[in-house]
Design an enzyme around this catalytic site. Structure first.
Site, PDB file in Angstrom:
ATOM      1  N   GLU A 203       0.838  -1.206   0.000  1.00  0.00           N
ATOM      2  CA  GLU A 203       0.000   0.000   0.000  1.00  0.00           C
ATOM      3  C   GLU A 203       0.866   1.247   0.000  1.00  0.00           C
ATOM      4  O   GLU A 203       0.560   2.258  -0.615  1.00  0.00           O
ATOM      5  CB  GLU A 203      -0.918  -0.010   1.235  1.00  0.00           C
ATOM      6  N   ASP A 247      -8.148   1.478   8.007  1.00  0.00           N
ATOM      7  CA  ASP A 247      -6.779   1.989   7.967  1.00  0.00           C
ATOM      8  C   ASP A 247      -6.583   3.018   9.082  1.00  0.00           C
ATOM      9  O   ASP A 247      -7.532   3.706   9.475  1.00  0.00           O
ATOM     10  CB  ASP A 247      -6.485   2.616   6.593  1.00  0.00           C
TER      11      ASP A 247
END
Ligand SMILES: [Zn+2]
Length: 360
Positions: A203, A247
């Site tokens: 990511e 997240d």
């Protein structure tokens, strides 16, 4: 770490110390149904949740075990794990072993590939776990397991990304562990809708966040799922009825905003579950005045692992703390700066959301 962009009007810094992190305010974002997939499956599926009674909520949340989450899921992941590192391989194997040990017999697969990065060619691998691969629709819960590459400091300390995103990964593992028997039962009943977990690699940007240096795993998997056939002439991507991304969670007093009109109804569900749990005294160190899930929030957009899926028309809930945690992208993003009651509370709220969505 996700990056925020601004598209029109007001500039709003969402993270102290992050000059690039400007929040985009726009009405609704790219609405589901406008992407490559055609009509949003939500409209085809018209899926309704099943509300839990107070006693069901109490029973469900009693299944969660913060000690288990912390000691057996979170702590083993608090190592340096940037793509291509030994820690990355070990954490990936750890996640797969945890999933394979569950009674509900998940299908656990690897989406492995290589990509060019500012550090040269690097090997990446996403973990894709599906409860019942033969179910038509999939509720996706996702997070990233890689950590951002930072040089070690002069004391040899490494960046371990506790909120970014070891805590979200450990919440997902605890949820499927605590609900293992219920998920096994749901699988046996041949429900049309099942659960899929995505643990993304890559990511983080190796250097500066850009279109090509970020979201390596999510870009690869969205592309793959957009081509891979599923059932009844739909692709694996079209089978996603809702994509929930976690997240930057685990720091105290997070506030989480809704980002998309298309999924506002599901976000309201999270708001009402949090309220109900507070009234039932099921949440620890929790203020009714400052709930996690914000009612009157702007519709913003922050680039993160959901972006490649959103662009293809997948309905998304982006559960990210804004402003970002104080320790974001510093060596202080460690276990010591986490707030265990917040991690437990978020796990309980998400367990209820899952149980209501999947009719467990
Ligand atoms: Zn990050």
């Amino acid at each position: 770490m996700p990056r925020s962009l601004r598209r029109c009007g007001l500039a709003l810094a969402v993270a102290a110390g992050c000059a690039l992190a400007l929040c985009l305010l726009w009405r609704g974002g790219p609405a589901a149904g406008r992407g490559e997939r055609g009509a949003a499956p939500g409209s085809e599926l018209n899926h309704k949740p099943r509300s839990l009674s107070s006693s069901q909520l109490k029973h469900l949340t009693s299944q969660l075990d913060l000690q288990r989450l912390w000691k057996t899921c979170l702590q083993p992941m608090l190592v340096e794990r940037y793509p291509g590192s030994l820690g990355n391989v070990r954490v990936r194997q750890f996640i797969m072993e945890k999933l394979r040990a569950l009674e509900a017999s998940w299908q656990v697969e690897l989406d492995a590939f290589e990509d060019r990065t500012p550090h040269g060619m690097v090997s990446f691998a996403n973990v894709v776990a599906t409860l019942d691969p033969t179910a038509t629709w999939r509720l996706v819960l996702a997070c990233h397991y890689d950590s951002k590459y930072f040089p070690r400091d002069k004391h040899g300390r490494a960046f371990v990304g506790a909120t970014d995103s070891a805590v979200p990964c450990s919440i997902l593992l605890e949820l499927v562990t605590a609900l293992d028997k219920l998920l096994l039962k749901a699988r046996g009943q041949g429900s049309k809708i099942t659960l899929q977990l995505l643990f993304f690699d890559g990511e983080e940007a190796f250097q500066e966040w850009s279109k090509t240096d970020s979201l390596y795993g999510a870009r690869h998997l969205a592309e793959h799922m957009g081509r891979a056939p599923h059932l009844q002439g739909i692709t694996q991507l079209q089978a996603i009825s809702l994509f929930v991304l976690l997240d930057l969670l685990g720091a105290p007093r997070p506030t989480i905003q809704n980002h998309f009109l298309a999924t506002a109804g599901w976000f309201k569900r999270l708001i009402s579950i949090e309220e109900r749990m507070h009234q039932l005294s099921l949440l620890q160190s929790h203020s009714q005045e400052q709930p996690y899930f914000q009612r009157d929030s702007p519709y913003g957009f922050i680039e993160d692992d959901h972006t490649p899926f959103l662009r293809k028309g997948v309905p998304v809930l982006h559960l990210i703390a804004t402003p970002f945690p104080r320790v974001w992208h510093t060596l202080e993003d460690t276990e010591a700066n986490l707030h265990p009651p917040t991690v437990e509370n978020l796990s309980k709220i998400l367990a209820a959301f899952l149980a209501e969505y999947l009719w467990l």
